[in-house]
Design an enzyme around this catalytic site. Structure first.
Site, mmCIF file in Angstrom:
data_model
loop_
_atom_site.group_PDB
_atom_site.id
_atom_site.type_symbol
_atom_site.label_atom_id
_atom_site.label_comp_id
_atom_site.label_asym_id
_atom_site.label_seq_id
_atom_site.Cartn_x
_atom_site.Cartn_y
_atom_site.Cartn_z
ATOM 1 C CD GLN A 71 -46.531 5.152 39.725
ATOM 2 O OE1 GLN A 71 -46.260 6.398 39.801
ATOM 3 N NE2 GLN A 71 -46.353 4.331 40.828
ATOM 4 C CG HIS A 107 -40.268 5.594 43.950
ATOM 5 N ND1 HIS A 107 -39.746 6.270 42.810
ATOM 6 C CD2 HIS A 107 -41.271 6.366 44.212
ATOM 7 C CE1 HIS A 107 -40.211 7.450 42.852
ATOM 8 N NE2 HIS A 107 -41.213 7.495 43.263
ATOM 9 C CG ASP A 139 -43.510 11.653 46.047
ATOM 10 O OD1 ASP A 139 -42.865 11.652 45.136
ATOM 11 O OD2 ASP A 139 -43.982 10.935 46.833
ATOM 12 C CG HIS A 180 -43.481 11.498 41.118
ATOM 13 N ND1 HIS A 180 -43.267 10.460 40.412
ATOM 14 C CD2 HIS A 180 -43.175 11.468 42.169
ATOM 15 C CE1 HIS A 180 -42.743 9.381 41.494
ATOM 16 N NE2 HIS A 180 -42.759 10.102 42.465
ATOM 17 C CD GLU A 226 -43.866 5.868 48.163
ATOM 18 O OE1 GLU A 226 -43.841 5.558 47.380
ATOM 19 O OE2 GLU A 226 -44.518 7.057 48.545
ATOM 20 C CG HIS A 270 -38.779 11.696 45.112
ATOM 21 N ND1 HIS A 270 -38.073 10.615 45.238
ATOM 22 C CD2 HIS A 270 -40.053 11.622 44.842
ATOM 23 C CE1 HIS A 270 -38.942 9.817 44.824
ATOM 24 N NE2 HIS A 270 -40.137 10.361 44.826
ATOM 25 C CD1 TRP A 301 -50.147 7.686 45.159
ATOM 26 C CD2 TRP A 301 -49.596 9.036 43.327
ATOM 27 N NE1 TRP A 301 -49.873 7.167 43.945
ATOM 28 C CE2 TRP A 301 -49.645 7.768 42.820
ATOM 29 C CE3 TRP A 301 -49.353 10.024 42.336
ATOM 30 C CZ2 TRP A 301 -49.546 7.719 41.604
ATOM 31 C CZ3 TRP A 301 -49.095 9.985 41.116
ATOM 32 C CH2 TRP A 301 -49.410 8.437 40.591
HETATM 33 FE FE FE2 Z 1 -42.045 9.349 44.675
#
Ligand code: FE2
Length: 425
Positions: free
Chosen positions: A158, A216, A315, A65, A219, A63, A321
Site C-alpha cells: 500500500q 494497482h 474494491d 480489500h 490509479e 478486486h 476510500w
Molecule cells: Fe484497490
C-alpha cells in the site's frame, strides 16, 4: 430405475438461453455438475425447484480489500474523498489492527458477498506493515472459508515498495508466507524510476515463486502516469500476459488519444487482464477537476471492444476510500453500465460477463468455473429472466450452491398493495 445424485436443481432458465427456451435441470454429485438438461431422469437426495429462475455461474469479485473492509469512519471520515486522504486514514487505522479484527471483518464481508452470489474473491492484503497482520489474517481466512468460498490473496504494498526501507524484502516474505499474487502501486512510488523498478521487481518475484501478478496501476488522474506500458512490456517480454492483471488504470481515461491508441496495441499484444472498479473510481477520481470533470474510469468499453479481458470489482466495502458498498456485484455492473456508457444490448450483457466469466479469467480459474458437466458445482439462481434484467433490477440471488451443497438462500422482497392502485388519487 433412475440414478440418484446428491442434489438436483429443477426448472432453471440457463444463462444465455432464449426467453422461450426450455427450462433445465442441473444434477450435482460429489461436488461436481454431472448433468444439465430438460427433465433429467435422475433423483436427487435433495431437490430444489427454482421455478424458472435464472441459473448462472457464481459472481467473481476480482478486486477487493478485505483487510480494510467495514472500517468506514475509523478513526475519521474521508472528507476530501481522495485516494490520498484514504491512505492517510488507513495508515492511522492500521495502528490498531489485530488478527482477530481483520479476520472478523473479512469474514463478515465475505458473507455479505456470498449471500449475493459471489463464490470467488481476489483480495489485496496490505503488506506495508512489519508485522504482516493483514496478510496473516487474510491467509488464515482463506483457509477457514475454503469449503464455501475461494479467496486469493495479493501481497499489496500500500505504501510503496521503495518508499521506505524493508518493504521490498517484505514483498518477498509475503510470497514465502503464501500470498497467491504479487501486487504493486507504481504511481505511489517516490519517483518514476522507482515505479518502473517496482513493476520489474514484482514480475521478478512472480517468476521466482510462480505466482500471479495484480498491480494497482495508474490509479490517478495524472495523464503522465504511465506504468501500464511498463506492465504490458514486462508481460510481453516474459510471456506472462494471462497471469497478469492491471487494476484500476484510471489514468488511461486521461491519456491523449494518440498515446492511448498506441497503448491499446501494446496491451492487446500483452494479453493482460484489466479490472475496473467503477463504484470507487467514479467517486475517488476527478477530485482536482473543476469542469468538465473526468469520470476517472479506465477505457472499459474500448478494451472490451478490442477483445481484452476486463472484469469489474468492488474494491472497497465501507472503508477509508469508499464509505458505501455492500459487495453486490450487480450494483457494480450497473454503475459500470452508466459510467462507461455501455448501454447497447451486447454491452449490457458484456457487463454481466465482467462480473462472472471475465472475472474467472482474471483469477485464472480455468477449468474450475462455469455451468458445464464436469465443472465444480458452483451455481446461483436469480429472481429474474436474463442478464440485462438482473443488472436493471439488482435481482435477488435466491439460491447459492457451493461445491454441490446449498450455502444460503434468500427470499425476494414482496410488496403488498392494500388499496387498488387504479383507485388511488
Ligand atoms: Fe484497490
Amino acid at each position: 430405475m433412475t440414478a440418484t445424485v446428491a442434489l438436483v436443481l429443477r426448472r432453471g432458465r440457463l444463462l444465455g438461453s432464449p426467453a422461450t427456451g426450455e427450462l433445465v435441470d442441473i444434477a450435482m454429485d460429489g461436488g461436481y455438475i454431472t448433468a444439465i438438461g430438460p427433465r433429467l431422469a435422475v433423483t436427487g437426495a435433495q431437490e430444489i425447484d427454482v421455478q424458472g429462475q435464472l441459473v448462472s455461474p457464481p459472481f467473481v469479485e476480482s478486486h477487493i480489500h478485505l483487510d480494510s473492509a467495514l472500517t468506514a469512519g475509523q478513526p475519521r471520515w474521508n472528507e476530501s474523498g481522495t485516494l490520498f486522504e484514504g491512505i492517510a486514514i488507513w495508515s492511522d487505522r492500521k495502528q490498531s489492527l489485530t488478527l482477530a479484527d481483520v479476520q472478523e471483518r473479512a469474514i463478515a464481508a465475505l458473507k455479505m458477498q456470498a449471500r449475493q452470489g459471489v463464490l470467488f474473491v481476489r483480495s489485496h492484503a496490505d503488506v506495508s506493515e512489519p508485522n504482516f497482520t493483514p496478510l496473516k489474517a487474510l491467509l488464515a481466512v482463506r483457509e477457514a472459508v475454503k469449503d464455501w468460498i475461494t479467496v486469493q490473496v495479493v501481497a499489496f504494498p500500500q505504501d510503496g515498495i521503495y518508499s521506505s526501507p524493508g518493504n521490498a524484502e517484505r514483498m518477498e516474505e509475503a510470497l514465502k508466507l503464501g500470498a497467491d499474487a504479487v501486487g504493486g502501486i507504481p504511481h505511489y512510488e517516490l519517483t518514476r524510476e522507482d515505479g518502473v523498478k517496482s513493476v520489474q521487481y514484482g514480475f521478478d518475484l512472480a517468476e521466482k515463486y510462480d505466482r500471479l501478478v495484480d498491480i494497482h496501476c495508474d490509479e490517478i488522474d495524472d495523464d503522465q502516469s504511465r506504468f501500464l506500458e511498463v506492465v504490458a512490456a514486462e508481460a510481453i517480454r516474459r510471456n506472462m500476459g494471462h497471469r497478469v492483471t492491471a487494476s484500476h488504470t484510471t489514468a488511461f481515461g486521461s491519456y491523449n488519444n494518440a498515446y492511448a491508441f498506441k497503448l491499446m496495441g501494446f496491451v492487446k499484444r500483452a494479453g493482460i487482464n484489466f479490472v475496473a472498479n467503477p463504484l470507487i473510481n467514479l467517486t475517488l477520481q476527478g477530485r482536482g477537476d473543476t469542469y468538465p470533470k473526468r469520470r476517472g474510469l479506465t477505457r472499459v468499453k474500448e478494451l472490451w471492444q478490442q477483445g481484452q479481458n476486463v472484469s469489474l470489482g468492488s474494491d472497497c466495502i465501507q472503508d477509508p476510500w469508499y464509505s458505501l458498498g455492500t459487495g453486490n456485484l450487480l450494483e457494480v455492473a450497473s454503475v459500470a453500465v452508466h459510467g462507461c456508457q455501455m448501454t447497447g444490448r451486447d454491452q449490457l450483457e458484456a457487463c454481466y460477463a465482467m462480473i462472472t466469466e471475465n472475472g474467472a479469467r482474471t483469477l485464472n480459474l480455468a477449468g474450475n468455473y462455469g455451468l458445464a458437466v464436469g465443472q465444480p458445482a458452483n451455481v446461483i439462481t436469480l429472481d429474474t429472466t436474463d442478464e440485462i434484467a438482473a443488472i436493471r433490477d439488482r435481482a435477488t440471488v435466491c439460491t447459492v450452491i457451493s461445491r454441490g451443497v446449498p450455502l444460503v438462500t434468500t427470499v425476494p422482497a414482496q410488496t403488498t398493495w392494500h388499496r387498488d392502485p387504479g383507485n388511488l388519487s
